[in-house]
Design an enzyme around this catalytic site. Structure first.
Site, PDB file in Angstrom:
ATOM      1  N   HIS A 251       0.821  -1.233   0.000  1.00 23.44           N
ATOM      2  CA  HIS A 251       0.000   0.000   0.000  1.00 23.44           C
ATOM      3  C   HIS A 251       0.855   1.284   0.000  1.00 23.44           C
ATOM      4  O   HIS A 251       0.723   2.128  -0.872  1.00 23.44           O
ATOM      5  CB  HIS A 251      -0.882   0.049   1.248  1.00 23.44           C
TER       6      HIS A 251
HETATM    7  O1  RIB Z   1      -4.859   0.008   4.817  1.00 21.40           O
HETATM    8  C1  RIB Z   1      -3.474   0.022   4.573  1.00 21.40           C
HETATM    9  C2  RIB Z   1      -2.809   1.064   5.415  1.00 21.40           C
HETATM   10  O2  RIB Z   1      -3.004   0.770   6.802  1.00 21.40           O
HETATM   11  C3  RIB Z   1      -1.290   1.088   5.225  1.00 21.40           C
HETATM   12  O3  RIB Z   1      -0.817   2.382   5.464  1.00 21.40           O
HETATM   13  C4  RIB Z   1      -0.803   0.145   6.283  1.00 21.40           C
HETATM   14  O4  RIB Z   1       0.528   0.453   6.710  1.00 21.40           O
HETATM   15  C5  RIB Z   1      -1.758   0.459   7.404  1.00 21.40           C
HETATM   16  O5  RIB Z   1      -1.274   1.601   8.092  1.00 21.40           O
END
Ligand code: RIB
Ligand code: CA
Length: 320
Positions: A251
């Site tokens: 992500h």
């Molecule tokens: O949903 C994904 C996000 O939530 C990313 O930033 C992961 O590190 C968590 O913080």
């Protein structure tokens, strides 16, 4: 060269994003602030030092610890995904002589709060600083509350969070970063600074499989690739058991890629709001992408498409 400040809750994918940013010559990381999220903010700050320790740096960005609790809600963490220490439990790994395999970087944490370091940095670089938010938006919302005029001088905010036409990853409707602090996200989306949103709709287009990760890291065994293997084991196991594939979504690396390779990303303007009260929908990002009667005043550019293979190739080129 782009000046950036990274606000992060490291977290395994945050770690990959931070390494990618540090290895991107197009970017100058002026500061890194930590926030509660995947783990407690104290653990996140310890993890940040461990991540920076992997690179063998002589010079470091300014570092400050941010908020320990969301604006209103009680903190919900994600240690079940990222490992007890939030970094795949690499803090437990030892050399043959018993020393930590991944020691902390030889740098100090500023005595300034995360919120004040954000305000100091945007004041130092008015109109040329991009704030890259990789965790819950608590620090950003508190900086806006403390001095909105200073925060108006941000060039833009790029944030990983939300889910527009994709289901959530915490509840059916909410993505983790927004779910943890929906009140902060609500205030950020109502603040008048250009916002680029990288939601699950974009980050779910990239699946880093365990096979691809190991093939790439085995190609060039070195300290960084070894860390990639060690730090990602726990979350890839979580994905294998709960998401259905051995691998994970990187992500937080996507906002970094958007800065250096914007042509890999396609975004559309939309008016985005955050649900803060819903029983079923707290933390939901409501983006108006209707074909007709669309909200006339978009407040964000929402990333809806990523050149996945090109980005993954770029990711490994940089991290090797
Ligand atoms: O949903 C994904 C996000 O939530 C990313 O930033 C992961 O590190 C968590 O913080
Ligand atoms: Ca994160």
């Amino acid at each position: 060269m782009q000046r950036i400040l990274i606000d992060t809750d490291p977290g395994v994918d945050d770690a990959l994003a931070i390494l990618l940013a540090m290895l991107s010559p197009e970017l100058h990381i002026e500061a890194i602030t930590t926030v509660c999220g995947n783990v407690s903010v104290t653990q996140g700050t310890e993890n940040l030092l461990r991540i920076l320790g992997v690179l063998g740096l002589e010079e470091f960005p300014l570092i400050a610890q941010g908020e320990a609790q969301p604006l209103v809600k009680h903190l919900v963490t994600a240690a079940h995904v990222h490992g007890e220490d939030g970094l795949g439990n690499v803090s437990q790994l030892r050399n043959a002589d018993g020393r930590p395999l991944y020691p902390s970087a030889n740098t100090s944490i500023s005595s300034t709060s995360g919120v004040d370091l954000i305000l100091e940095t945007v004041t130092r670089y008015p109109d040329e600083l991009t704030l890259v938010a990789l965790g819950p938006l608590t620090n950003i919302a508190k900086a806006i509350r403390k001095d909105a005029a200073k925060m108006q001088r941000l060039q833009r905010i790029i944030l990983m969070g939300g889910a527009v036409e994709e289901y959530g990853n915490v509840t059916t409707t909410a993505e983790f970063n927004i779910f943890v602090d929906p009140h902060a996200a609500h205030e950020v989306f109502h603040f008048d600074v250009p916002i680029h949103l990288v939601p699950l709709d974009a980050t779910h287009q990239i699946i880093l499989t365990g096979e691809r990760l190991h093939a790439e890291t085995d190609k060039r065994p070195n300290r960084i690739t070894q860390f990639l293997k060690d730090a990602t084991q726990a979350c890839m196991e979580f994905y294998r058991q709960h998401v259905g594939f051995w691998g994970f979504h990187i992500h937080d690396a996507l906002p970094i890629g958007m800065l250096t390779h914007p042509d890999y990303f396609e975004s559309v303007p939309a008016h985005v709001q955050v649900e803060t009260e819903g029983i079923l929908t707290s933390g939901m990002t409501v983006a108006d992408l209707r074909q007709e009667r669309r909200h006339p005043n978009p407040n964000a550019q929402v990333c809806i498409k990523v050149a996945s293979e090109a980005f993954l190739d770029h990711f490994f080129e940089r991290l090797q």
